[in-house]
Scaffold this active site. Structure first.
Site, PDB file in Angstrom:
ATOM      1  CD  GLU A 493      -2.690  -1.451  -0.044  1.00 41.53           C
ATOM      2  OE1 GLU A 493      -2.903  -0.497  -0.818  1.00 41.53           O
ATOM      3  OE2 GLU A 493      -3.056  -2.619  -0.293  1.00 41.53           O
ATOM      4  CG  HIS A 499       1.787   5.340  -8.829  1.00 43.08           C
ATOM      5  ND1 HIS A 499       1.140   4.309  -9.432  1.00 43.08           N
ATOM      6  CD2 HIS A 499       2.347   6.051  -9.842  1.00 43.08           C
ATOM      7  CE1 HIS A 499       1.310   4.387 -10.754  1.00 43.08           C
ATOM      8  NE2 HIS A 499       2.038   5.441 -11.014  1.00 43.08           N
TER       9      HIS A 499
HETATM   10 ZN   LIG Z   1      -2.597  -3.076  -4.954  1.00 43.47          ZN
END
Ligand SMILES: [Zn+2]
Length: 701
Positions: A493, A499
């Site tokens: 996560e 990201h």
């Molecule tokens: Zn994922």
């Protein structure tokens, strides 16, 4: 009198409007967010604020869209496509807050509002995607695409916008539009029916056991659960069902082979019994309607249609990918199979190994080989230490620093809010961490955001990212100690989080994790790799009481257990991918029996003797009721990507900052602003190959 009445009623309407306005002006969701970094005012938001806020924000967004349609100037990239991307900012903020809370901190009020809001939002969405005037403007811009001098991200935004319309039928004539709507309606009914049938078949079976001898081999937790199930139905003894928490332990541990066979046969014939819940005909209808829809929109097949918006791009590429991996996995899968057979024989098994024997003997073999207890590992993963390890990894790789800031409002006392700063001190993001289970939080773990990243009038709007998990809560006497799986979940996560947090894009819809579906798991899965590296574990994994380091032999066992039967597992995943493609890459209507398609598609990966009546397809909800049609391959695809990407770190050292910088600038900062394969090649110097995955999972000769 009449006139007076009219005056009065006009006054009343005005009064109501003014009251609504006055109330809305007090609604924290409709006021500018004035907290640090414009974070959401969780300390002021109450459930009753949501519905009026949604109503006002939808109205506002509608007006913004209408202004674009009504613009008397000729359609341009700026006044149409960019303008569209900037509509509905307030709606998007409210939506994110609301649905994130509905997942992480819900209650009856919120659930009730969700029911009311869902149709409002889908109606608003349809009004936009089905608006012919808006589409005409977007199309006019799209047709000048080559003369507009757009940068790559602008080109992506234009393509996303245009294809979004076209792929939902905007380019069709009226008769075809009507047929398109019929097909979509029909498909949603059929997939619902498909999953209802699977559910009915799952619930129709139960195995009632009254003789305790039949439970031999089962661990206490499985026996207790079965006793509770029996009790809840007013029965004596133990009740086993086809629900996974009941089925899986039974198949793994029950010594009674006949009962395992009974369970297996029940599970593997779901939807294929010729009764009212049979899914064979439904599969035919689904597959053929998807094909018709794809053809209507101008594609060869449903797979062509789907893959146009995927990194893999074409069915040929997916098929080649699956068959390459199959070729590489096959010898190892055969070896895994032979090992289990041999092991079973050493345990006194005679005859032919059947599917209902597989989990049982595999589990025993795994235990004999790598047996380590989850409990042995946990004391080395105190949550605070793991957080430290993950933050330290982020700092080492990307130079970023995370600092808790208690002045940022949070939605529950357990949630912690951090500010994330770049190496040069520049503010990058807010990060919320919400670790522990509670009523009102759904199970599992996920990354989400309360605000994305984009640029506006020269200003960089930074994201507000959140990571939510269900890790063991500390008690008065014991800190939160994570299992090894939970450590990898955190890294996973956190990878999604990076990201989002590091994004450097122009538009919100092309930034952060808004990427093609078979690309989104690259950052998350890539970061999981550090969990298997002694070099990283040594930095933080110490016993919470003694301070002793996680023993090297325990790390070795963890790594070895990860690769247990990787050949077999790989073939199994590939077989599902191949079956999916067999149904969805057809270019003319399906006439063969479902069973024939399945037998043919799965023949290359088969290891077991056939079982009469058993069928995967008729219960394959992922592809016939979920969103995975022509997409099942993406599980393996993501593994190939993450292994290939991590191999770049392995080549230069797992803390190599140059590699990390290349990953950051080419992947993490770029979101979905460009074609993912191009981004990947810029990072890695070439397209990903399957070599690293084969190497990592021990499949390489
Ligand atoms: Zn994922």
């Amino acid at each position: 009198m009449k006139n007076n009445y009219r005056v009065l009623s006009t006054l009343l309407v005005l009064l109501i409007m003014m009251t609504t306005q006055a109330e809305n002006s007090k609604n924290p969701l409709l006021k500018p967010f004035t907290n640090i970094h414009q974070t959401a005012p969780f300390d002021e938001i109450k459930s009753e604020h949501f519905l009026p806020a949604f109503e006002a924000a939808i109205e506002e967004a509608r007006a913004e869209v209408q202004a674009i349609i009504d613009n008397s100037e000729a359609p341009s990239f700026e006044n149409t496509v960019v303008a569209m991307s900037k509509t509905g900012d307030r709606l998007s903020a409210i939506r994110k807050i609301f649905f994130n809370l509905n997942s992480a901190e819900t209650n009856e009020d919120i659930q009730k509002i969700a029911q009311e809001v869902a149709p409002m939002l889908s109606e608003f969405g349809n009004d936009i995607s089905l608006n012919p005037d808006l589409f005409a403007r977007v199309k006019a811009v799209y047709e000048q695409k080559s003369s507009l001098n757009l940068n790559p991200e602008q080109t992506t935004l234009l393509e996303n916008s245009y294809l979004g319309f076209v792929r939902s039928g905007a380019n069709l004539n009226d008769a075809d539009k009507a047929r398109y709507r019929e097909i979509t309606g029909e498909l949603s009914k059929l997939s619902l029916k498909f999953s209802e049938n699977v559910l009915a078949e799952t619930n129709a079976f139960e195995m009632h056991i009254t003789n305790e001898d039949d439970l031999a081999g089962l661990p206490d937790f499985a026996k207790e659960a079965a006793a509770l199930t029996a009790q809840s139905k007013g029965k004596e003894g133990w009740l086993f069902t086809l629900q996974y928490p009941s089925y899986i332990p039974f198949m793994k541990y029950a010594d009674n082979r006949e009962l395992r066979e009974k369970m297996y046969r029940a599970a593997s014939t779901k939807g294929n019994k010729g009764n009212e819940y049979d899914n064979n005909e439904i599969i035919h209808q689904i597959v053929n309607l998807k094909l018709e829809k794809a053809k209507l929109l101008g594609y060869e097949s449903h797979a062509d249609y789907t893959l146009q918006r995927r990194m893999a791009e074409t069915p040929e590429r997916v098929e080649e990918f699956l068959s390459d991996l199959h070729e590489a996995s096959r010898p190892a899968a055969e070896k895994d199979f032979a090992e289990v057979v041999e092991f079973a024989q050493s345990e006194g098994f005679e005859g032919e190994l059947q599917r209902w024997d597989w989990s049982y003997y595999s589990e025993k073999l795994k235990k004999a080989r790598y047996g380590f207890n989850e409990e042995e590992v946990k004391p080395f993963f105190k949550l605070e230490n793991v957080i430290g390890g993950v933050f330290d990894l982020a700092k080492t790789l990307y130079g970023i620093e995370l600092k808790e800031n208690k002045s940022i409002p949070v939605y529950h006392a357990d949630v912690k809010a951090y500010e994330v700063f770049d190496a040069d001190g520049k503010f990058l993001s807010v990060l919320y961490l919400d670790f522990f289970p509670r009523d009102g939080k759904r199970s599992g773990a996920w990354m989400t955001d309360f605000r994305g990243q984009w640029q506006e009038a020269g200003k960089d709007i930074r994201p507000h990212v959140s990571i939510v998990t269900n890790f063991t809560k500390p008690t008065d006497t014991k800190p939160s100690l994570l299992t090894f799986d939970e450590v990898t979940t955190f890294l996973h996560e956190f990878g999604h989080g990076l990201h989002g947090m590091l994004s450097q894009c122009q538009y919100e819809s092309t930034s952060g994790t808004n990427v093609f579906w078979d690309f989104v798991e690259l950052p998350s899965q890539m970061h999981e790799n550090w969990a298997y590296e002694k070099e990283w574990l040594d930095r933080f994994a110490v016993h919470y009481e003694t301070g002793e380091k996680l023993p090297a032999e325990l790390i070795e066992k963890i790594v070895a257990a990860k690769n247990f039967q990787s050949g077999y597992m790989s073939e199994r995943q590939l077989s599902f991918g191949m079956l999916d493609m067999a149904f969805h890459s057809i270019a003319s209507p399906l006439t063969e029996d479902v069973a024939q398609v399945e037998t043919k598609a799965m023949a290359p990966t088969e290891l077991f003797p056939a079982v009469e009546g058993s069928m995967m397809s008729t219960a394959f909800s992922h592809i016939f009721a979920g969103g995975y049609s022509s997409g099942y391959y993406s599980y393996k695809w993501a593994e190939v990507l993450d292994a290939d990407a991590f191999a770049a770190f392995k080549e230069h050292g797992i803390f190599d900052q140059k590699t990390a910088k290349a990953f950051r600038t080419n992947i993490l900062e770029k979101g979905g602003s460009e074609n993912p394969m191009e981004l990947y090649i810029r990072f890695r110097g070439q397209e990903p190959t399957v070599d690293a995955l084969l190497e990592r999972s021990g499949l390489k000769k």
